[in-house]
Enzyme design. Structure first.
Site, PDB file in Angstrom:
ATOM      1  N   HIS A 129       0.834  -1.209   0.000  1.00 29.68           N
ATOM      2  CA  HIS A 129       0.000   0.000   0.000  1.00 29.68           C
ATOM      3  C   HIS A 129       0.869   1.259   0.000  1.00 29.68           C
ATOM      4  O   HIS A 129       0.645   2.181  -0.796  1.00 29.68           O
ATOM      5  CB  HIS A 129      -0.915  -0.011   1.225  1.00 29.68           C
ATOM      6  CG  HIS A 129      -1.760   1.211   1.376  1.00 29.68           C
ATOM      7  ND1 HIS A 129      -3.083   1.255   0.989  1.00 29.68           N
ATOM      8  CD2 HIS A 129      -1.471   2.441   1.878  1.00 29.68           C
ATOM      9  CE1 HIS A 129      -3.568   2.458   1.243  1.00 29.68           C
ATOM     10  NE2 HIS A 129      -2.605   3.206   1.784  1.00 29.68           N
ATOM     11  N   GLU A 130       1.858   1.299   0.885  1.00 31.34           N
ATOM     12  CA  GLU A 130       2.735   2.474   0.965  1.00 31.34           C
ATOM     13  C   GLU A 130       3.570   2.627  -0.301  1.00 31.34           C
ATOM     14  O   GLU A 130       3.822   3.748  -0.772  1.00 31.34           O
ATOM     15  CB  GLU A 130       3.621   2.387   2.207  1.00 31.34           C
ATOM     16  CG  GLU A 130       2.865   2.391   3.518  1.00 31.34           C
ATOM     17  CD  GLU A 130       1.961   3.607   3.677  1.00 31.34           C
ATOM     18  OE1 GLU A 130       2.345   4.701   3.225  1.00 31.34           O
ATOM     19  OE2 GLU A 130       0.857   3.462   4.229  1.00 31.34           O
TER      20      GLU A 130
END
Length: 288
Positions: A129-130
């Site tokens: 996600h990051e």
């Protein structure tokens, strides 16, 4: 976690959520905003965040938390992205966030309380996600969003100017999160892992994690949609989300579910020649 498809040559727009694209284009229409952030605001803010981070966090590497480092390296390989630095920070609030500074290596920070809550596969979903923020160059507007929260009421005319800009930035962040959840899915290649992560962020703790039921959480996501059958229900949902930096977790879970079943997602898993059939999908399906 072996046998995953490596997405050689992956481009951001191949998985960017339509709402993210629309909201980003809207921000770019604001005269001078990009130049203001890149030339004046971001350099000082990012330097402060960077120095604070390296002074109070642990840098992950081959000799420091090697299992987490392995998850990072594999995720970067899948997304065709150069590895950023990854730090672990002692903090009681489960969270993860990303910074990309000009002239410096980008870095991701994950709080210890989030790591304690998740399985290795779910930790890799957080990393994915990051990495989605980095792959899509979200960092400029993320920096501004962090600062706007602090600036409201402290700048000249801030009570008039900041709320309007902040509302548009917060809307953009909520849209960008859908894109980054897609990146998490591309990394894990198992939508149930991403859904389980979102469930734990909604109401999990190390003591409760083993008792949570993923199927019940997915049914809850469908119930959230059903609230929109009335105008009152839609109004309540809009009020609930307007002040958040992230969409509510059940809505994120629904979006991941939909995209995991899409032809676009299936095509991405076949980008690498001969990669067909190697997906590990097990189901149709910051303040992180």
């Amino acid at each position: 976690m072996g046998g995953k498809v490596t997405l050689v040559g992956l481009k951001a727009n191949q998985f960017r959520h339509p709402l993210d694209l629309e909201a980003t284009q809207a921000l770019r229409q604001l005269p001078g905003l990009d130049m203001l952030i890149r030339s004046l605001i971001a350099p000082l803010a990012e330097q402060i965040f960077y120095l604070d981070n390296i002074a109070s966090s642990v840098l992950v590497g081959e000799r420091q938390l090697p299992e987490i480092h392995r998850l990072l390296v594999e995720a970067c390989r899948i997304l065709d992205l150069d590895p950023p630095q990854l730090y672990v920070r002692q903090h009681p609030v489960p969270n993860a966030y990303t910074f990309a500074m000009r002239g410096r290596q980008p870095f991701i920070v994950v709080h210890t309380s989030l790591l304690e809550l998740l399985t290795p596969a779910e930790i890799q979903a957080v990393i994915g996600h990051e990495l989605g923020h980095l792959k899509c160059d979200h960092s400029v507007y993320l920096t501004l969003a962090n600062l706007l929260t602090l600036a409201a009421g402290q700048l000249p005319f801030g009570e008039l100017v900041v709320p309007n800009l902040q509302a548009q930035i917060m809307e953009w962040i909520r849209c960008a999160e859908f894109t980054c959840d897609r990146a998490a899915l591309l990394v894990t290649q198992d939508a149930r892992v991403v859904a389980s992560l979102l469930m734990k962020l909604s109401g999990g703790s190390p003591a409760l994690a083993s008792q949570l039921n993923l199927e019940a959480f997915l049914e809850q996501a469908r119930s959230y949609d059903a609230v929109s059958t009335s105008q009152l229900g839609e109004l309540v949902k809009q009020i609930r989300t307007s002040e958040l930096t992230h969409p509510v977790p059940v809505l994120r879970a629904r979006e991941v579910d939909h995209w995991a079943s899409s032809q676009d997602y299936q095509r991405l898993l076949r980008l690498e020649p001969g990669a067909q059939g190697r997906s590990q999908m097990s189901g149709g399906w910051r303040n992180w």
